[in-house]
Design a protein around this motif. Structure first.
Motif, PDB file in Angstrom:
ATOM      1  N   LYS A  27      -1.089  12.688   2.168  1.00 46.69           N
ATOM      2  CA  LYS A  27      -2.295  13.409   2.593  1.00 46.69           C
ATOM      3  C   LYS A  27      -2.556  14.657   1.753  1.00 46.69           C
ATOM      4  O   LYS A  27      -3.687  15.123   1.681  1.00 46.69           O
ATOM      5  CB  LYS A  27      -2.194  13.776   4.073  1.00 46.69           C
ATOM      6  CG  LYS A  27      -2.292  12.549   4.962  1.00 46.69           C
ATOM      7  CD  LYS A  27      -2.170  12.903   6.419  1.00 46.69           C
ATOM      8  CE  LYS A  27      -2.215  11.634   7.259  1.00 46.69           C
ATOM      9  NZ  LYS A  27      -1.915  11.868   8.661  1.00 46.69           N
ATOM     10  N   THR A  45      -1.051   5.497   3.673  1.00 47.78           N
ATOM     11  CA  THR A  45      -0.963   6.935   3.455  1.00 47.78           C
ATOM     12  C   THR A  45      -0.107   7.577   4.529  1.00 47.78           C
ATOM     13  O   THR A  45      -0.189   7.231   5.706  1.00 47.78           O
ATOM     14  CB  THR A  45      -2.378   7.563   3.473  1.00 47.78           C
ATOM     15  OG1 THR A  45      -3.154   6.953   2.427  1.00 47.78           O
ATOM     16  CG2 THR A  45      -2.327   9.067   3.265  1.00 47.78           C
ATOM     17  N   GLN A  72      -4.784  10.124  -7.002  1.00 46.12           N
ATOM     18  CA  GLN A  72      -5.355   9.268  -5.968  1.00 46.12           C
ATOM     19  C   GLN A  72      -6.759   8.847  -6.392  1.00 46.12           C
ATOM     20  O   GLN A  72      -7.434   9.558  -7.139  1.00 46.12           O
ATOM     21  CB  GLN A  72      -5.373   9.983  -4.617  1.00 46.12           C
ATOM     22  CG  GLN A  72      -3.967  10.189  -4.081  1.00 46.12           C
ATOM     23  CD  GLN A  72      -3.933  10.685  -2.641  1.00 46.12           C
ATOM     24  OE1 GLN A  72      -4.931  10.681  -1.941  1.00 46.12           O
ATOM     25  NE2 GLN A  72      -2.758  11.095  -2.203  1.00 46.12           N
ATOM     26  N   ASN A  83       0.108   6.893  -0.994  1.00 42.21           N
ATOM     27  CA  ASN A  83      -0.574   8.175  -1.118  1.00 42.21           C
ATOM     28  C   ASN A  83      -0.037   9.106  -0.044  1.00 42.21           C
ATOM     29  O   ASN A  83       0.327   8.667   1.048  1.00 42.21           O
ATOM     30  CB  ASN A  83      -2.083   8.017  -0.892  1.00 42.21           C
ATOM     31  CG  ASN A  83      -2.781   7.300  -2.016  1.00 42.21           C
ATOM     32  OD1 ASN A  83      -2.325   7.316  -3.154  1.00 42.21           O
ATOM     33  ND2 ASN A  83      -3.901   6.671  -1.710  1.00 42.21           N
TER      34      ASN A  83
END
Length: 92
Positions: A39, A91, A14, A37
């Motif tokens: 978390k 995300t 990331q 992405n």
């Protein structure tokens, strides 16, 4: 034969331009799907296309873009319906 794979990429992935790189690479490989992405710091992708194209995309993700460091890649067959094109998602 068309296949669908869900791919998880672990490492320094990331904030490295990985998602933009994945969109460009997907277009080059001729696959559809999405990238986002997670978390927990991983990247998740859904990749669909002809077997050799999906394999090429998956193998490219083992290296990733120049700023990334890929420590692990997990790829599994999936049956989720894949949209046209290859997009970045928010995300999850």
């Amino acid at each position: 034969m068309a296949v669908v794979q869900r791919v998880f990429v672990t490492g320094k992935v990331q904030n490295t331009g990985f998602r933009d790189w994945a969109v460009r690479r997907a277009q080059e490989c001729g696959v559809t799907g999405w990238v986002r992405n997670l978390k927990d710091g991983r990247i998740e992708m859904l990749i669909a296309g002809e077997d050799d194209a999906v394999t090429a995309m998956t193998e490219a993700c083992r290296q990733g873009p120049p700023l990334a460091r890929v420590d692990h890649l997990e790829a599994n067959a999936d049956s989720e319906r894949v949209p046209k094109g290859f997009t970045k998602r928010f995300t999850a």
